[in-house]
Design an enzyme around this catalytic site. Structure first.
Site, PDB file in Angstrom:
ATOM      1  N   ASP A 184     -70.478 -38.458  13.709  1.00  0.00           N
ATOM      2  CA  ASP A 184     -69.107 -38.294  14.223  1.00  0.00           C
ATOM      3  C   ASP A 184     -68.438 -37.063  13.616  1.00  0.00           C
ATOM      4  OD1 ASP A 184     -69.460 -40.285  12.040  1.00  0.00           O
ATOM      5  OD2 ASP A 184     -67.293 -40.053  11.845  1.00  0.00           O
ATOM      6  N   ASP A 234     -64.344 -31.441  10.181  1.00  0.00           N
ATOM      7  CA  ASP A 234     -64.093 -32.604   9.328  1.00  0.00           C
ATOM      8  C   ASP A 234     -64.399 -32.315   7.857  1.00  0.00           C
ATOM      9  OD1 ASP A 234     -63.194 -33.854  11.544  1.00  0.00           O
ATOM     10  OD2 ASP A 234     -64.462 -35.622  11.384  1.00  0.00           O
TER      11      ASP A 234
HETATM   12  P1  AMP Z   1     -63.737 -39.290   8.380  1.00  0.00           P
HETATM   13  O1  AMP Z   1     -64.283 -39.874   7.138  1.00  0.00           O
HETATM   14  O2  AMP Z   1     -62.552 -38.410   8.125  1.00  0.00           O
HETATM   15  O3  AMP Z   1     -64.759 -38.611   9.215  1.00  0.00           O
HETATM   16  O4  AMP Z   1     -63.167 -40.505   9.221  1.00  0.00           O
HETATM   17  C1  AMP Z   1     -63.972 -41.538   9.717  1.00  0.00           C
HETATM   18  C2  AMP Z   1     -63.176 -42.397  10.669  1.00  0.00           C
HETATM   19  O5  AMP Z   1     -62.078 -43.014   9.996  1.00  0.00           O
HETATM   20  C3  AMP Z   1     -62.572 -41.628  11.836  1.00  0.00           C
HETATM   21  O6  AMP Z   1     -62.645 -42.458  12.968  1.00  0.00           O
HETATM   22  C4  AMP Z   1     -61.143 -41.417  11.393  1.00  0.00           C
HETATM   23  O7  AMP Z   1     -60.274 -41.234  12.487  1.00  0.00           O
HETATM   24  C5  AMP Z   1     -60.847 -42.704  10.628  1.00  0.00           C
HETATM   25  N1  AMP Z   1     -59.809 -42.517   9.609  1.00  0.00           N
HETATM   26  C6  AMP Z   1     -59.884 -41.793   8.492  1.00  0.00           C
HETATM   27  N2  AMP Z   1     -58.728 -41.862   7.780  1.00  0.00           N
HETATM   28  C7  AMP Z   1     -57.894 -42.647   8.486  1.00  0.00           C
HETATM   29  C8  AMP Z   1     -56.549 -43.101   8.295  1.00  0.00           C
HETATM   30  N3  AMP Z   1     -55.814 -42.744   7.241  1.00  0.00           N
HETATM   31  N4  AMP Z   1     -56.029 -43.921   9.229  1.00  0.00           N
HETATM   32  C9  AMP Z   1     -56.750 -44.288  10.308  1.00  0.00           C
HETATM   33  N5  AMP Z   1     -58.010 -43.912  10.545  1.00  0.00           N
HETATM   34  C10 AMP Z   1     -58.585 -43.089   9.652  1.00  0.00           C
HETATM   35 MG    MG Z   2     -64.542 -37.518  10.839  1.00  0.00          MG
END
Ligand code: AMP
Ligand code: MG
Length: 471
Positions: free
Chosen positions: A248, A258
């Site tokens: 993702d 990201d």
């Molecule tokens: P990431 O680790 O940034 O790639 O995020 C992984 C998933 O978690 C993605 O679907 C993000 O949109 C979700 N996500 C990360 N941080 C948050 C947050 N503070 N609130 C809601 N969803 C989050």
């Molecule tokens: Mg992400």
């Protein structure tokens, strides 16, 4: 003038959810990238006040064409499939088209919850905003395909992590936010019509030449493989560790996306990991090519149903293609790394030479970036270390081009201890370190006096050992 011209919303409605950002009463501007704005909006927005910009890029203004969406996607996280991810903390304000007809997504991070937030608050703490701004712009200056930083804002509200922290909103610009996980989302639901629509959209937006190939979807895999191979090779040549190469977090455009617990390596180690959550080193520095290949496999398997309606044929053709694309990764690595040694036309045996140098760095605990600067400008400093003299002799036998080395080896990378210093200062409402670093990172290949101090490798006690995604 900001005018959004959206195309993603013409795709089937289950690909996204329409959503507005939260209301923020008092967002304040930290930084705005006027140079980038000039390219994007044909107008640098210099006439706008800081307050107006902070309102725009926290989602408080209804610009022309504004129809924000949160995108749906799935993803393999640390090897395990998670069907329900999506923009949980991000909001695509819309697409903009530049005067030379390039299309970009403008996306907020940290502007509030979406249907994909699961248990998250949809907000972002200030630390990750500062980090992503600095690192993504530095990557751009270093010549790495990447999402860009347009704006950083203090939301004016607290977010609750382990401790209460100031909230931030980051605006990133990407040539799109289509991920491997976007394809996996449709494939896992058995939505092959949707899969085809997304693939056609992606081809049109990123790889238009694939449309004219015998099998456009195989061509899409091939184009993407090349883009990732060259991207990851660039990361490796700079000592960059993405940290969370989940499917993702891999953009089909081939841009770095990201920025979470990412880091540039100081002292070299093939197995270096900074991310606190990467306990088994899946995304270690030296494993990134392997993961790039693995991720390509996930992308290809998501596309299988549209490669050929006969599944045996689809598997056969895709497997043949994959076998040939894996070579791109090794070739791209050889080309990018050879540049650092002044070798313009690498041959197979140069690989051993490169590995020998890297092993010497690891054995003597030497700084990755500095060692290439020494190799370029002051070899004698390396000669003192056991094992270097025979290496240097062999390497000089390859007649390195020193001018080529100068433009291939940066003086300045965003060092973790400097990024951390900027974050801490900004948490105390002092953005001067952030601003200064952002300025010096614009010229990574120049050894100017101003940048010199920030180029220095950390002393052992200053080394940062762990980074956190801080979501
Ligand atoms: P990431 O680790 O940034 O790639 O995020 C992984 C998933 O978690 C993605 O679907 C993000 O949109 C979700 N996500 C990360 N941080 C948050 C947050 N503070 N609130 C809601 N969803 C989050
Ligand atoms: Mg992400």
């Amino acid at each position: 003038m900001i005018t959004y011209r959206n195309t993603y919303i013409s795709l089937p409605s289950h690909f996204f959810t329409q959503q507005f950002s939260d209301k923020f009463l008092n967002p304040t501007l930290i930084a705005f990238n006027h140079d980038l704005a000039k390219e994007l909006f044909n107008d640098d927005l210099t006439s706008k006040s800081d307050q107006e910009l902070a309102r725009y890029f926290s989602g408080q203004e209804r610009h022309s064409g504004l129809e924000p969406i949160a995108m749906a996607y799935s993803g393999h996280q640390f090897g395990h499939f998670n069907p329900t991810l999506g923009d949980g903390r991000a909001l695509l304000l819309g697409e903009v088209v530049t005067s030379n007809n390039m299309r970009f997504d403008v996306q907020l991070k940290g502007s509030g919850q979406t249907p994909y937030s699961r248990s998250g608050d949809g907000r972002s703490a200030l630390g990750p905003v500062i980090r992503e701004y600095l690192v993504s712009e530095a990557m751009h200056a270093l010549g790495v395909p990447t999402t860009r930083a347009l704006c950083a804002v203090r939301s004016g509200e607290q977010v609750y992590r382990e401790t209460p922290q100031p909230g931030g909103i980051f605006t990133r610009v990407a040539s799109s936010h289509i991920r491997i996980g976007t394809f996996e989302f449709l494939a896992s639901r058995g939505d092959y019509e949707g899969l085809k629509a997304l693939a056609d959209y992606t081809i049109k937006r990123h790889y238009p030449k694939a449309r004219d190939q015998a099998n456009p979807y195989l061509a899409l895999i091939d184009c993407t493989a090349k883009a990732w191979a060259s991207l990851i090779a660039k990361w490796l040549s700079l000592g960059f560790i993405h940290g969370v190469m989940n499917t993702d977090n891999m953009a089909v455009s081939g841009e770095t996306i990201d920025y979470g617990p990412c880091a540039f390596m100081d002292n070299y180690s093939h197995a270096r990991v900074y991310s606190f959550i990467d306990r088994h080193g899946r995304y270690a520095y030296g494993n990134q090519i392997n993961i790039g290949k693995w991720n390509l496999g996930r992308f290809a398997s998501a596309l299988l149903p549209i490669v050929d309606t006969d599944s045996d044929q689809a598997i056969k053709q895709t497997q043949e293609l994959l076998d040939s694309t894996y070579r791109y990764y090794d070739q791209a690595w050889l080309v990018e790394m050879s540049k650092k040694f002044g070798i313009e036309n690498p041959v197979h045996t140069d690989q051993a030479l490169i590995v020998e140098f890297l092993e010497l760095l690891e054995r003597h605990d030497l700084d990755f970036t500095d060692s290439f600067i020494k190799l370029t400008h002051s070899r004698e400093k390396l000669e003192a270390y056991d094992g270097f003299p025979p290496f240097l002799k062999k390497w000089l036998g390859r007649s390195p081009n020193f001018e080529f080395m100068k433009i291939s080896n940066p003086y300045l990378i965003p060092r973790n201890h400097q990024i951390e210093r900027a974050i801490q200062a900004s948490l105390n409402r002092d953005d001067s370190v952030f601003k200064l670093l952002n300025e010096v990172y614009k010229s990574p290949f120049s050894s100017t006096h101003q940048g010199k101090e920030y180029a220095l490798a950390p002393k052992p006690e200053q080394r940062i050992k762990n980074t956190f995604c801080g979501t």
